[in-house]
Structures are given as structure tokens and as C-alpha cells.
Design a protein around this motif. Structure first.
Motif, PDB file in Angstrom:
ATOM      1  N   ASN A 180     -65.456 -79.304  81.564  1.00  0.00           N
ATOM      2  CA  ASN A 180     -66.147 -78.713  82.648  1.00  0.00           C
ATOM      3  C   ASN A 180     -66.689 -79.727  83.346  1.00  0.00           C
ATOM      4  O   ASN A 180     -67.591 -79.631  84.218  1.00  0.00           O
ATOM      5  CB  ASN A 180     -67.480 -77.778  82.025  1.00  0.00           C
ATOM      6  N   VAL A 181     -66.067 -80.896  83.353  1.00  0.00           N
ATOM      7  CA  VAL A 181     -66.562 -82.080  84.468  1.00  0.00           C
ATOM      8  C   VAL A 181     -65.630 -81.804  85.628  1.00  0.00           C
ATOM      9  O   VAL A 181     -64.526 -81.706  85.829  1.00  0.00           O
ATOM     10  CB  VAL A 181     -66.060 -83.409  83.868  1.00  0.00           C
ATOM     11  N   LEU A 182     -66.559 -81.641  86.836  1.00  0.00           N
ATOM     12  CA  LEU A 182     -65.819 -81.328  87.985  1.00  0.00           C
ATOM     13  C   LEU A 182     -65.015 -82.178  88.542  1.00  0.00           C
ATOM     14  O   LEU A 182     -63.557 -81.737  89.005  1.00  0.00           O
ATOM     15  CB  LEU A 182     -67.048 -81.164  89.066  1.00  0.00           C
ATOM     16  N   ALA A 183     -65.214 -83.602  88.485  1.00  0.00           N
ATOM     17  CA  ALA A 183     -64.271 -84.253  88.875  1.00  0.00           C
ATOM     18  C   ALA A 183     -62.841 -84.422  88.147  1.00  0.00           C
ATOM     19  O   ALA A 183     -61.864 -84.741  88.798  1.00  0.00           O
ATOM     20  CB  ALA A 183     -65.054 -85.575  88.807  1.00  0.00           C
ATOM     21  N   SER A 184     -62.875 -84.351  86.919  1.00  0.00           N
ATOM     22  CA  SER A 184     -61.853 -84.371  86.314  1.00  0.00           C
ATOM     23  C   SER A 184     -60.936 -83.175  86.552  1.00  0.00           C
ATOM     24  O   SER A 184     -59.618 -83.418  86.724  1.00  0.00           O
ATOM     25  CB  SER A 184     -61.886 -84.157  84.589  1.00  0.00           C
ATOM     26  N   ASN A 185     -61.247 -82.006  86.815  1.00  0.00           N
ATOM     27  CA  ASN A 185     -60.354 -80.715  87.420  1.00  0.00           C
ATOM     28  C   ASN A 185     -60.160 -81.356  88.705  1.00  0.00           C
ATOM     29  O   ASN A 185     -58.807 -80.886  88.964  1.00  0.00           O
ATOM     30  CB  ASN A 185     -61.326 -79.613  87.156  1.00  0.00           C
ATOM     31  N   GLN A 186     -60.902 -81.696  89.490  1.00  0.00           N
ATOM     32  CA  GLN A 186     -60.169 -81.928  91.098  1.00  0.00           C
ATOM     33  C   GLN A 186     -59.358 -83.070  91.003  1.00  0.00           C
ATOM     34  O   GLN A 186     -58.156 -82.558  91.803  1.00  0.00           O
ATOM     35  CB  GLN A 186     -61.610 -82.307  91.833  1.00  0.00           C
TER      36      GLN A 186
END
Length: 388
Positions: free
Chosen positions: A350-356
Motif C-alpha cells: 500500500n505504498v503509493l510511490a511503489s504503485n506509481q
């Protein structure tokens, strides 16, 4: 208990990061229970046992050098020995007040005020880190208590010392002088270079970076880390402009970054625990390649070496995987870049940067199937997620 009332109340005031710090401090204590990891070294076990949940918090800590709890911090830095010493020190203050009250040296009001001051300091130290001011106040109270409860002071004249006592005091004075030179005098040249670098204009400041590798290693710590963070942020905000700047400015920037990365690489190679140095070295190496638009050769190898070192030192921190993946992508090793981005995501989905990062990777490589899968996964991991 995460669902308990006290946990919820403290999390609302100070954030969930406090509990993560305390868990890491306990892990650190279990590794070195007797003497700990050393004073003011919590950033080392923090990165060694980094909890990737930190990267998913709304406002993660940029630098963690204390666990925000006196007992956990004492156990992590000095183990059982230091905690016992701290307990004896606090006990001696309170015991002296009780004894003085019993002997009629001080009134119950004065005794209560000072005991309350010590207990208040002890309670607040369980939730915030001690500062110079709070420590100074504690020792001020200890000094006042010592003066209030002392008997008639004995006359002490160092000139009357003889034999082993004279030798002991002479050795003590010499040790203080040596410690002062080591901790203050030796790093002076390095400290002067640090304070001179950012206000100085390119290309004159390149030579100042080279001075950081000279002299004592005392300055190879939080001070230089903060300096290099400023440098990284400066270049990240200007890398697009510098890529189209004239050759002279680009060369000056390249020379400065080369000197800075060389210093960081030398520290990362020589210090056992050097995660921040390796991470920043990889990030600045990437910036140098961006400005030069050259992702090959020795600079690529150096950047990857520093990124691998950062992953080795803190294998649960996604930030080191991000920079390694960026460098691999710039070097056109797309399968390895994708692998590293996926490894970062697996640490904490759920880390935003990893998904982006993964969505951007899929978009740039024009892998529609991978993009749709990553988007669906991101929406599952993060409620309300919007594609970049």
C-alpha cells in the motif's frame, strides 16, 4: 495492542511511527543486550530492521536517530548496563530528597516539587526524545538537590594530591584534552567545508566536496547526510533545466556531482553501517547521468554498486529498490528494473510511490496488459487510488 485505547490515543497525537520505532528498538536491544549499539546510533538499527510500513505513513520521518522513548532508546544505545546506570542516577536524586526531608534539611514542599520535576521529566521522556534543554534541566535539578542535601563540603586542593591520585587526575585531564581534540578539533576542516559548500557557486565548490574526505571521520554522520540531502533536492529540482543548459554549466554540475558521489562511495565502502551514504550516492549518481544524458560506463556501474549496497544494508526499505530500478531502467535493462520495482512493492503493497513507479514503468514500456494489472492491484491496495 493496536486496537487498545492508549494505542489509539497516542497514534492520534503522535502517529503510528512511534510504535514502529519502539519495536525496532526492542529488536536492536535483543541483538546487543549488554552494551547496546552505542550512543546516538539508533539510525543504524532503524535502517537494519526498517519496517516498510513507515513508507506507507502519510508523513514518514526523514531521519530517525532516536526512538522517542527514554527506556527503549537507552536499551538500544547502551543495553542493560546503561539502563541500570540511568536508574541508579534517578534513584539517587529521589533517595537524597527523601533523606533530606527526613533529616529536616528541606521542607516537604521543596522535596515534593523536586520529586515531581524528576517524575515529570521521566514520564515525558517516554514519548519524546530528550533534547539539550531537557537534559540540562535534569542535571540542573540534580545539582540543586546535591547542594541542598549535602553536608559541609570538604576542602579539595588538587595541588595536595600525591602518589596514584595525582597520576589519576593527570591522566583524566589528558584524556579530556585528547577527547576534545578528537571530537572537536579534528573534524573542524570538514565542518568548515560543509558550511561553505551550498552558499558557494559552481564550479568553485567542487573542491570543497573533496575536502570532506580529509581528516577525521567524526563528521561522517547525520551532519553530512543532511548536507547531501540538500544537494540531492537541489539537483532533483533543477535536472530538467540543467539537461538543456550550456556545456560549461553542465560540466560544472557533473564535476560537483562526481566529487560528491566519490566521497559518498568512499564512506559507504569504509563504514560498516552506511545506508544513507550509499542511498544518497546512488541518487546523486543517477542525477549526474541524467544531466549528462549518459547511462553507461563507469558512472552506471558506480550508481548500481551504491544502490546494491543500500539494498544490502537495509533490505526492507523500498527507497533503495526504487533508485536501483531507476538506474537499471535508464541503462535499458528493463527486466531487471521491473523486478526491482516489484520487489519494492512486495515489501509493503500500500505504498503509493511503489504503485506509481510500476504504472509509469508499464506506461513508458507500452505494456498495456501489465499496466491494467498494476492499476487494478493498486486500486485494491490503496482505497481511492487514482492512476497518475
Amino acid at each position: 495492542n493496536p486496537s487498545g485505547f492508549l494505542h489509539q490515543q497516542l497514534a492520534a497525537v503522535a502517529g503510528d511511527n512511534r510504535f514502529i520505532f519502539w519495536e525496532i528498538a526492542l529488536k536492536a536491544f535483543k541483538i546487543h543486550p549488554i552494551l547496546g549499539w552505542g550512543p546516538y546510533t539508533f539510525n543504524i538499527p532503524y535502517q537494519t530492521f526498517y519496517d516498510p510500513k513507515m513508507a506507507a505513513l502519510p508523513n514518514p520521518e526523514l531521519w530517525v536517530d532516536l526512538p522517542h522513548n527514554l527506556i527503549f532508546g537507552t536499551l538500544a544505545s547502551g543495553g542493560i548496563v546503561l539502563l541500570a546506570g540511568l536508574a541508579f542516577f534517578l534513584y539517587s536524586i529521589i533517595a537524597a530528597l527523601f533523606k533530606a526531608r527526613k533529616n529536616g534539611q528541606i521542607s516537604p514542599l521543596i522535596a515534593g516539587l523536586f520529586i515531581g520535576s524528576v517524575l515529570a521529566w521521566l514520564i515525558q521522556a517516554q514519548f519524546v526524545f530528550e533534547s539539550i534543554l531537557s537534559i540540562a534541566m535534569l542535571f540542573l535539578v540534580a545539582g540543586i538537590v546535591s547542594n541542598l542535601t549535602a553536608a559541609e563540603p570538604a576542602n579539595f586542593d588538587v595541588r595536595r594530591l600525591t602518589g596514584w591520585k595525582k597520576t589519576f587526575y593527570a591522566a583524566l585531564i589528558l584524556a579530556v584534552v585528547v577527547l576534545f581534540v578528537h571530537s572537536v578539533g579534528s573534524p573542524f576542516r570538514k565542518a568548515r567545508a560543509m558550511f561553505s559548500i551550498l552558499p558557494t557557486h559552481l564550479p568553485a565548490r567542487t573542491a570543497l566536496w573533496e575536502q570532506l574526505s580529509e581528516g577525521s571521520q567524526m563528521g561522517d554522520n547525520i551532519d553530512s547526510i543532511l548536507l547531501f540531502r540538500d544537494l540531492r533536492d537541489q539537483y532533483q529540482s533543477e535536472d530538467e533545466r540543467l539537461r538543456t543548459a550550456d556545456m560549461a554549466e553542465r560540466q560544472a554540475a557533473s564535476d560537483e556531482l562526481d566529487a560528491a558521489v566519490s566521497y559518498l562511495a568512499s564512506v559507504a565502502a569504509n563504514k560498516k553501517y552506511s545506508y544513507e551514504f550509499a542511498l544518497l550516492g546512488a541518487q546523486l549518481s543517477y542525477e549526474r547521468m541524467l544531466i549528462a544524458n549518459n547511462f553507461s560506463g563507469e558512472e552506471l556501474a558506480r550508481g548500481l554498486m551504491l544502490a546494491d549496497k543500500a539494498i544490502e544494508l537495509s533490505p526492507t526499505d523500498p527507497e533503495s529498490y526504487w533508485i536501483a530500478a531507476k538506474i537499471q531502467f535508464a541503462g535499458k535493462d528493463y527486466p531487471e528494473s521491473k523486478k526491482l520495482f516489484e520487489q519494492a512493492l512486495a515489501l509493503q503493497p500500500n505504498v503509493l510511490a511503489s504503485n506509481q513507479y510500476i504504472l509509469n514503468f508499464a506506461k513508458i514500456t507500452k505494456d498495456d496488459a501489465y499496466y491494467q494489472m498494476a492499476l487494478q492491484r493498486a486500486q485494491q491496495n490503496i482505497p481511492g487510488f487514482q492512476a497518475p
